[in-house]
Design an enzyme around this catalytic site. Structure first.
Site, mmCIF file in Angstrom:
data_model
loop_
_atom_site.group_PDB
_atom_site.id
_atom_site.type_symbol
_atom_site.label_atom_id
_atom_site.label_comp_id
_atom_site.label_asym_id
_atom_site.label_seq_id
_atom_site.Cartn_x
_atom_site.Cartn_y
_atom_site.Cartn_z
ATOM 1 N N HIS A 1 0.809 -1.233 0.000
ATOM 2 C CA HIS A 1 0.000 0.000 0.000
ATOM 3 C C HIS A 1 0.844 1.287 0.000
ATOM 4 O O HIS A 1 0.726 2.168 0.846
ATOM 5 C CB HIS A 1 -1.094 -0.002 1.066
ATOM 6 C CG HIS A 1 -0.696 -0.219 2.504
ATOM 7 N ND1 HIS A 1 0.248 0.529 3.147
ATOM 8 C CD2 HIS A 1 -1.158 -1.096 3.425
ATOM 9 C CE1 HIS A 1 0.347 0.141 4.401
ATOM 10 N NE2 HIS A 1 -0.488 -0.857 4.587
ATOM 11 N N HIS B 1 -4.257 -9.532 14.950
ATOM 12 C CA HIS B 1 -4.406 -8.332 14.107
ATOM 13 C C HIS B 1 -5.240 -8.709 12.890
ATOM 14 O O HIS B 1 -5.004 -9.746 12.272
ATOM 15 C CB HIS B 1 -2.997 -7.864 13.707
ATOM 16 C CG HIS B 1 -2.935 -6.627 12.886
ATOM 17 N ND1 HIS B 1 -3.911 -5.654 12.892
ATOM 18 C CD2 HIS B 1 -1.975 -6.179 12.013
ATOM 19 C CE1 HIS B 1 -3.559 -4.675 12.074
ATOM 20 N NE2 HIS B 1 -2.397 -4.973 11.524
ATOM 21 N N GLU C 1 -5.686 -6.824 10.030
ATOM 22 C CA GLU C 1 -5.318 -6.321 8.698
ATOM 23 C C GLU C 1 -5.103 -7.526 7.779
ATOM 24 O O GLU C 1 -4.623 -8.588 8.195
ATOM 25 C CB GLU C 1 -4.051 -5.452 8.759
ATOM 26 C CG GLU C 1 -3.839 -4.712 7.439
ATOM 27 C CD GLU C 1 -2.815 -3.570 7.504
ATOM 28 O OE1 GLU C 1 -2.170 -3.391 8.536
ATOM 29 O OE2 GLU C 1 -2.690 -2.864 6.483
ATOM 30 N N ASP D 1 -3.192 -8.669 5.564
ATOM 31 C CA ASP D 1 -1.965 -9.453 5.335
ATOM 32 C C ASP D 1 -1.824 -10.551 6.395
ATOM 33 O O ASP D 1 -1.021 -11.473 6.223
ATOM 34 C CB ASP D 1 -0.715 -8.560 5.296
ATOM 35 C CG ASP D 1 -0.614 -7.572 6.431
ATOM 36 O OD1 ASP D 1 -1.652 -7.174 6.985
ATOM 37 O OD2 ASP D 1 0.515 -7.179 6.772
ATOM 38 N N HIS E 1 -0.816 -1.156 15.243
ATOM 39 C CA HIS E 1 -1.119 0.134 14.645
ATOM 40 C C HIS E 1 -2.578 0.237 14.200
ATOM 41 O O HIS E 1 -2.965 1.235 13.574
ATOM 42 C CB HIS E 1 -0.158 0.407 13.467
ATOM 43 C CG HIS E 1 -0.390 -0.503 12.283
ATOM 44 N ND1 HIS E 1 -0.647 -0.020 11.035
ATOM 45 C CD2 HIS E 1 -0.449 -1.836 12.181
ATOM 46 C CE1 HIS E 1 -0.808 -1.024 10.196
ATOM 47 N NE2 HIS E 1 -0.701 -2.127 10.865
ATOM 48 N N ASP F 1 2.537 -6.674 14.377
ATOM 49 C CA ASP F 1 3.384 -5.902 13.456
ATOM 50 C C ASP F 1 4.598 -5.268 14.155
ATOM 51 O O ASP F 1 5.593 -4.938 13.488
ATOM 52 C CB ASP F 1 2.575 -4.776 12.806
ATOM 53 C CG ASP F 1 1.730 -5.262 11.644
ATOM 54 O OD1 ASP F 1 2.136 -6.219 10.965
ATOM 55 O OD2 ASP F 1 0.664 -4.673 11.406
ATOM 56 N N TYR G 1 10.410 0.035 8.507
ATOM 57 C CA TYR G 1 9.075 -0.390 8.951
ATOM 58 C C TYR G 1 8.525 0.598 9.977
ATOM 59 O O TYR G 1 7.380 1.054 9.881
ATOM 60 C CB TYR G 1 9.132 -1.807 9.556
ATOM 61 C CG TYR G 1 7.762 -2.419 9.666
ATOM 62 C CD1 TYR G 1 7.240 -3.186 8.635
ATOM 63 C CD2 TYR G 1 6.957 -2.181 10.775
ATOM 64 C CE1 TYR G 1 5.963 -3.707 8.704
ATOM 65 C CE2 TYR G 1 5.694 -2.695 10.858
ATOM 66 C CZ TYR G 1 5.201 -3.468 9.826
ATOM 67 O OH TYR G 1 3.929 -3.976 9.904
ATOM 68 N N HIS H 1 6.067 -9.987 10.673
ATOM 69 C CA HIS H 1 6.809 -9.832 9.414
ATOM 70 C C HIS H 1 8.303 -9.989 9.682
ATOM 71 O O HIS H 1 8.822 -9.432 10.662
ATOM 72 C CB HIS H 1 6.621 -8.427 8.817
ATOM 73 C CG HIS H 1 5.226 -8.116 8.393
ATOM 74 N ND1 HIS H 1 4.625 -8.680 7.287
ATOM 75 C CD2 HIS H 1 4.299 -7.273 8.927
ATOM 76 C CE1 HIS H 1 3.395 -8.207 7.154
ATOM 77 N NE2 HIS H 1 3.177 -7.359 8.145
HETATM 78 FE FE1 FEO Z 1 -0.863 -4.127 10.042
HETATM 79 FE FE2 FEO Z 1 1.189 -6.482 8.813
HETATM 80 O O1 FEO Z 1 -0.432 -5.625 9.062
#
Ligand code: FEO
Length: 399
Positions: free
Chosen positions: A24, A78, A80, A82, A145, A164, A192, A225
């Site tokens: 994004h 989380h 989100e 991903d 976040h 994250d 990041y 990640h």
């Molecule tokens: Fe906030 Fe890796 O997603």
């Protein structure tokens, strides 16, 4: 597909996205990973899933260590996509007894997937579940976040699964921080933080204080990640502490775009003057540098000097776009100044000053404007500005 046992009976079963180059708007030139962890105990628990496109890879890895149908619990740290994109298919295959998420996680799951019959169980900070020989303790990390974000801590294994936080977009076949080049690991960790977390720095300060107060015994931090921290935990905690305080290094950035090279000449004069004063400086042309790389440098720079020619009574579009991006992330505690060439109206410096004022930069100069093409005399104004910035940076930072 290889899995990794990161602790006894705790397996990394995530996915490696070697090819992603845009997340994004964030340039992920090293790719990324979506980490998921399977804990085999009396109850088998899966912590997070992966992006929808990588569902097969996740299920394949899970099958290497356990029958997916034997998983009892899903933990959604989380929502989100991903980390949750694979949820519908995983739930279909696993048919979990319980899915644990934060209160905001429940809302976000309902608003993303609109499920009718998922066995959602809300957990709050301090709640604990029992897996058999180990427990999982939850800590809500609202707005770090996303509103739904939370950490899972397994005290028996001294393991913090941190969603994250502490992550990096860094695709590798290695899983641990001590198996890769440290400077590249820190560059990706910095990037990041700069591009995802800067806006939430005040909350990160509170979270770090809370974690310290809880006195958690941690010898491994597993983010969602990139690489898992086991050898460099103090380094990453110190870096998060510095970044969340807005601690600037003795470093100046000259960030600019130029129409007919006049603003470029001004950028060179400022950069040269800062350098002559013995202060580290980086000249960044927005035409050849991605905004997410620029933000990585902004994170720990003490001063930011912005340059743009005036175009159509405004800014060059790349500077306008960069300012929009940087304003969203709101880096704190910077010295700021602006410069640019113009033909007749010359609004660019005023507009950059206004944007920096909005971000609460300390504007130390009205800025330098030069009509059309600078000459030796007018470039002297840039030299004066560069020296002034360098002196202030020296005053306000430690070597
Ligand atoms: Fe906030 Fe890796 O997603």
């Amino acid at each position: 597909m290889a899995t990794t046992e990161i602790k006894k009976d705790i397996h990394w079963v995530g996915a490696i996205d070697w090819n992603i180059r845009d997340f994004h708007g964030y340039s992920t030139y090293r790719g990324t990973t979506y980490n998921a962890f399977l804990v085999k105990d009396k109850k088998i628990a899966l912590f997070d899933t992966v992006k929808k496109s990588h569902t097969g890879e996740l299920l394949h890895r899970i099958a290497r260590v356990a029958d997916p149908a034997s998983i009892d619990y899903l933990i959604v740290n989380h929502v989100e996509m991903d980390h949750s994109g694979a949820l519908p298919e995983v739930i279909e295959r696993v048919k979990p007894e319980k899915i644990f998420c934060s209160p905001m996680g429940e809302k976000a799951i309902m608003e993303h997937f609109h499920p009718q019959d998922w066995p959602l169980h809300v957990v709050r900070s301090g709640d604990t579940i029992d897996l058999g020989s180990r427990r999982v303790q939850f800590l809500e990390t609202r707005m770090l976040h996303w509103p739904d974000s939370m950490f899972s801590y397994i005290p028996e294994n001294k393991l913090l699964i941190s969603s994250d936080a502490f992550g990096q977009h860094f695709a590798t076949s290695e899983r641990f921080d001590d198996q890769v080049d440290f400077s590249e690991l820190m560059r990706q960790t910095t990037k990041y933080y700069a591009n995802i977390l800067t806006l939430y720095s005040p909350l990160i300060r509170k979270l770090l204080a809370k974690v310290e107060e809880m006195n958690l015994d941690i010898d491994m931090i597993a983010p969602d990640h990139g690489l898992i921290w086991r050898s460099h935990i103090p380094d990453v905690l110190r870096a998060y502490d510095d970044w969340s305080r807005g601690k600037g290094r003795r470093k100046v950035l000259v960030i600019y775009d130029t129409m007919w090279e006049s603003t470029h000449k001004m950028a060179k004069a400022i950069t040269s003057a800062v350098s002559e004063e013995g202060v580290s400086v980086k000249m960044i042309n927005l035409a050849v540098t991605h905004r997410s790389e620029v933000m990585t440098d902004v994170l720990d720079a003490k001063a930011v000097v912005l340059g743009s020619s005036t175009l159509n009574n405004g800014l060059l579009p790349r500077m306008a776009g960069f300012l929009m991006y940087m304003r969203g992330l709101r880096p704190g505690n910077k010295i700021g100044a602006a410069f640019g060439s113009y033909g007749w109206s010359g609004e660019a410096v005023k507009l950059m000053n206004a944007a920096m004022e909005e971000m609460k930069f300390d504007l130390v100069d009205p800025g330098v404007r030069i009509k059309y093409v600078p000459n030796h005399d007018s470039l002297r104004e840039c030299t004066v500005l560069g020296k002034k910035i360098a002196a202030l940076v020296k005053e306000q930072t430690e070597e």
